[in-house]
Scaffold this active site. Structure first.
Site, PDB file in Angstrom:
ATOM      1  CE1 TYR A 132     -16.546  22.174 -28.653  1.00  0.00           C
ATOM      2  CE2 TYR A 132     -17.524  20.654 -28.255  1.00  0.00           C
ATOM      3  CZ  TYR A 132     -16.657  21.731 -29.579  1.00  0.00           C
ATOM      4  OH  TYR A 132     -16.341  21.353 -30.906  1.00  0.00           O
ATOM      5  CD  GLU A 248     -12.844  16.030 -26.576  1.00  0.00           C
ATOM      6  OE1 GLU A 248     -13.276  16.537 -27.391  1.00  0.00           O
ATOM      7  OE2 GLU A 248     -12.347  16.496 -25.308  1.00  0.00           O
ATOM      8  CB  SER A 377     -19.327   9.452 -20.138  1.00  0.00           C
ATOM      9  OG  SER A 377     -20.659   9.686 -20.293  1.00  0.00           O
TER      10      SER A 377
END
Ligand SMILES: Cc1cc2nc3c(=O)[nH]c(=O)nc-3n(C[C@H](O)[C@H](O)[C@H](O)COP(=O)(O)OP(=O)(O)OC[C@H]3O[C@@H](n4cnc5c(N)ncnc54)[C@H](O)[C@@H]3O)c2cc1C
Length: 398
Positions: A132, A248, A377
């Site tokens: 990615y 994920e 993040s």
């Protein structure tokens, strides 16, 4: 409900009879089995445990039977997970294919792709990397530049991906590539499956402070990728990418509660390393931190459960969106707390004067920081929560 209790009893009995004693111990990084063409079992018991779970259909219990899954319901899969956790059973297979690609392929892949890849993931025949991020596209993933030119029966891929975990040990990589540079950035992206053995694919490892993450930069130099490796429609890869990211983030949220690592849990560490008087920890600050940590973990466990119940009841839930942030930040808090409790015993990076648990604690402390970045993040997660859960206006938006 009665059926579920019956199922739980069966699972418990089966695990009791089939999970080797050595596979009920906390796991180290070296003891994880990742499968793939070059993968090997860390021990004979690890092989036995994996094979028994695979043959039982419990490597991917909720995936369809025709692709090697167990064909079970979400509730039943949850019960298996709970019961494994109850006896500290290790995950028999660590796999990006299992955690992320498989669910996305089941949703977006065509029949041939499912037949080729889903069973191979369960059978641990292929180890997958995730392509990615790029040097200029991390949080702003949609600005990725790795180019795939449409050549009719194949795509010609040029560019690079960065932070590709363990790509040098993987057999395949799933990649986001730019197939149309002229349209809005999210609308010109496609999702490709690339065999790492294809001529023109190369990897260059990047070493990290934790001593554990094996990052690579992966390069594509005129790589020919057959058209049948396109997942979903051309230029519609962003939808596949987002669906995969949900899996994920779910994984990252649960990381801390998965296979136990060889670290001492904070409550135990407190008993081992701290001074007690009249049944209380003498250091008032650490006492308070430990109480806060325990309350936070309890609240997170309840939120996990709430999310699961909402999903089962078909209710739209905000829990998955907040869990990645909460789970990974909690791991970071836990690691900081552990080091504070352990004092100088928490400073052992290597050397025999520290126990393996103490060394692992420091390494996991370093790793816990990375987990608040990987998969999006914490700042980006907060942005997502602000927009999608709280409905707040976007910065600079109207
Ligand atoms: C352990 C680990 C494993 C990984 N594995 C993979 C992998 O296998 N494959 C892969 O493709 N990638 C992987 N990554 C990369 C990961 O997806 C990126 O690191 C992450 O998306 C952040 O991108 P970046 O590193 O480019 O940071 P940047 O996007 O440059 O961000 C830098 C800082 O700015 C902040 N920031 C950026 N934009 C905003 C904003 N709009 N609002 C507020 N703050 C902002 C970020 O939060 C961060 O603190 C991995 C990362 C880690 C840590």
């Amino acid at each position: 409900m009665q059926d579920q209790e019956q199922f739980r009893r069966e699972v418990r009995q089966w695990l009791q009879a089939n999970c080797p004693e050595s596979q009920r111990q906390p796991i180290t990084a070296a003891e994880q089995y990742w499968g793939g063409r070059r993968g090997s079992f860390p021990s004979e018991d690890a092989r036995l445990w994996y094979e028994r779970m695979r043959d039982r259909g419990w490597i991917a219990p909720e995936w369809p039977i025709e692709y090697g899954g167990g064909g079970l319901s979400d509730q039943q899969a949850r019960i298996i997970k709970d019961e494994m956790k109850r006896i500290n059973a290790r995950a028999p297979l660590y796999s990006i294919g299992l955690w992320m690609l498989g669910p996305a392929l089941l949703e977006y892949g065509n029949e041939a792709q499912k037949q080729q890849h889903v069973r191979a993931i369960i059978n641990a025949e292929t180890r997958w990397a995730q392509g990615y991020s790029e040097p200029g596209a991390g949080s702003d993933l949609a600005s990725l530049q790795c180019r795939a030119e449409d050549m009719g029966d194949h795509f010609l891929v040029n560019g690079s991906k960065i932070w590709t975990t363990s790509a040098d040990k993987c057999d395949w990589i799933f990649c986001l590539v730019r197939t149309d540079p002229k349209v809005k950035k999210q609308e010109g992206i496609s999702f490709l499956l690339i065999d790492m053995d294809t001529p023109g694919v190369s990897t260059s490892p990047i070493e990290l402070i934790s001593g554990e993450s094996e990052f690579c930069q992966t390069f594509f130099d005129n790589v020919k990728v057959p058209r049948e490796n396109l997942v979903g429609e051309l230029n519609k890869g962003w939808s596949v990418a987002k669906a995969l990211l949900v899996h994920e983030r779910k994984l990252m949220a649960e990381l801390g509660s998965d296979s136990p690592r060889k670290i001492v849990p904070p409550n135990e560490a407190a008993r081992k390393y701290l001074e007690f008087r009249d049944g209380r920890i003498v250091d008032a600050r650490l006492r308070l931190d430990l109480v806060e940590y325990n309350m936070q973990m309890h609240a997170i466990a309840l939120t996990h459960f709430r999310g699961f119940e909402e999903k089962s009841a078909g209710v739209r839930s905000a829990a998955p969106l907040v869990m990645k942030y909460l789970g990974t930040e909690a791991e970071k808090t836990k690691s900081e707390l552990l080091l504070a409790i352990m004092g100088s015993r928490g400073l052992g990076w290597e050397g025999d004067e520290f126990t393996p648990e103490e060394r692992d604690t420091l390494r996991l402390w370093a790793m816990s920081k990375a987990m608040t970045i990987a998969g999006g993040s914490s700042e980006i997660q907060l942005n997502v929560i602000a927009k999608n859960v709280l409905g707040l206006p976007q910065a600079g938006g109207t």
